[in-house]
Design a protein around this motif. Structure first.
Motif, mmCIF file in Angstrom:
data_model
loop_
_atom_site.group_PDB
_atom_site.id
_atom_site.type_symbol
_atom_site.label_atom_id
_atom_site.label_comp_id
_atom_site.label_asym_id
_atom_site.label_seq_id
_atom_site.Cartn_x
_atom_site.Cartn_y
_atom_site.Cartn_z
ATOM 1 N N ARG A 293 43.699 47.726 30.179
ATOM 2 C CA ARG A 293 43.154 47.214 31.440
ATOM 3 C C ARG A 293 43.416 45.716 31.464
ATOM 4 N N ALA A 294 43.957 45.238 32.586
ATOM 5 C CA ALA A 294 44.211 43.808 32.771
ATOM 6 C C ALA A 294 43.556 43.407 34.084
ATOM 7 N N GLY A 295 42.424 42.744 33.976
ATOM 8 C CA GLY A 295 41.677 42.407 35.183
ATOM 9 C C GLY A 295 41.161 43.668 35.834
ATOM 10 N N ARG A 296 41.564 43.924 37.073
ATOM 11 C CA ARG A 296 41.102 45.114 37.800
ATOM 12 C C ARG A 296 42.126 46.247 37.783
ATOM 13 N N GLU A 297 43.247 46.064 37.091
ATOM 14 C CA GLU A 297 44.298 47.078 37.092
ATOM 15 C C GLU A 297 44.381 47.800 35.744
ATOM 16 N N ASN A 298 44.657 49.101 35.838
ATOM 17 C CA ASN A 298 44.910 49.918 34.651
ATOM 18 C C ASN A 298 46.417 50.045 34.479
ATOM 19 N N TRP A 299 46.874 49.848 33.255
ATOM 20 C CA TRP A 299 48.304 49.900 32.966
ATOM 21 C C TRP A 299 48.575 50.908 31.867
ATOM 22 N N LEU A 300 49.734 51.563 31.942
ATOM 23 C CA LEU A 300 50.220 52.457 30.907
ATOM 24 C C LEU A 300 51.532 51.900 30.383
ATOM 25 N N ILE A 301 51.657 51.893 29.056
ATOM 26 C CA ILE A 301 52.854 51.356 28.420
ATOM 27 C C ILE A 301 53.366 52.397 27.442
ATOM 28 N N GLN B 155 48.101 37.639 40.102
ATOM 29 C CA GLN B 155 47.143 36.970 40.983
ATOM 30 C C GLN B 155 45.727 37.537 40.870
ATOM 31 N N GLY B 156 45.387 38.106 39.711
ATOM 32 C CA GLY B 156 44.035 38.585 39.464
ATOM 33 C C GLY B 156 43.226 37.529 38.733
ATOM 34 N N SER B 157 42.028 37.898 38.351
ATOM 35 C CA SER B 157 41.166 36.990 37.594
ATOM 36 C C SER B 157 41.729 36.783 36.193
ATOM 37 N N PRO B 158 41.653 35.558 35.676
ATOM 38 C CA PRO B 158 42.115 35.325 34.309
ATOM 39 C C PRO B 158 41.274 36.123 33.305
ATOM 40 N N VAL B 159 41.920 36.555 32.255
ATOM 41 C CA VAL B 159 41.238 37.296 31.190
ATOM 42 C C VAL B 159 40.652 36.297 30.199
ATOM 43 N N ALA B 160 39.380 36.456 29.872
ATOM 44 C CA ALA B 160 38.750 35.610 28.850
ATOM 45 C C ALA B 160 39.256 36.089 27.487
#
Length: 170
Positions: A33-41, A86-91
């Motif tokens: 998960r990166a910000g509000r998006e789910n990714w598959l790699i 262009q999403g929120s930065p990840v802490a």
């Protein structure tokens, strides 16, 4: 109380699971998960995933270029995948992880993600044909059984993209 594993047991289990996945096991995708998006790699394109080490900022770069990380003596450029879109930065703390994605492609690049979502099977997803994604590194849009949207990352395309390679401010 939850069972506690030693770091060694955890690493051995993780190595075993990655080896099984690479040898044709049905769970051949890594979910993040990166910000509000789910990714598959694809596991063949993913590298090591680790807690975020200290990051050395690099002046005069885009806000999504988080800096450099020293991983066992090798420097990796770190891109915040959420901020890049262009999403929120990840802490870079807590559940956030660094995924070394460029090693297989000869690039010392890592992506910063909000959290790892575990190994997944392609069988768990159905194509989402409702809309197209304009980002060339989005290989597919998929939906899981709970109707959550997942984006399949084309790592070589991302690593070759002109905007991704141009982290310096204009």
């Amino acid at each position: 109380m939850a069972k506690r594993l030693s770091l060694r047991e955890f690493q051995e289990d993780l190595v075993r699971r990655f080896a099984e996945a690479r040898s044709g096991d049905r769970r051949a995708l890594l979910g993040v998960r990166a910000g509000r998006e789910n990714w598959l790699i694809d596991l063949t394109d993913s590298g090591e995933i680790l807690p975020v080490p200290p990051l050395a900022p690099v002046p005069l770069t885009c806000d999504w270029f988080r800096g450099l990380a020293n991983v066992r003596g090798t420097l990796f450029s770190v891109v915040d995948l959420s901020a890049f879109h262009q999403g929120s930065p990840v802490a870079p703390a807590g559940p956030a992880r660094l995924l070394l994605v460029g090693l297989r492609h000869g690039v010392n690049c890592a992506i910063l993600v909000s959290r790892a979502a575990g190994l997944r099977s392609a069988d768990e997803f159905q194509p989402d044909d409702e809309s197209a994604d304009e980002r060339p590194w989005v290989q597919a849009r998929l939906r899981d059984a709970r109707d959550h949207l997942w984006l399949k990352l084309d790592v070589p395309r991302l690593l070759a993209d002109r905007r991704f390679l141009q982290a310096g401010l204009d």
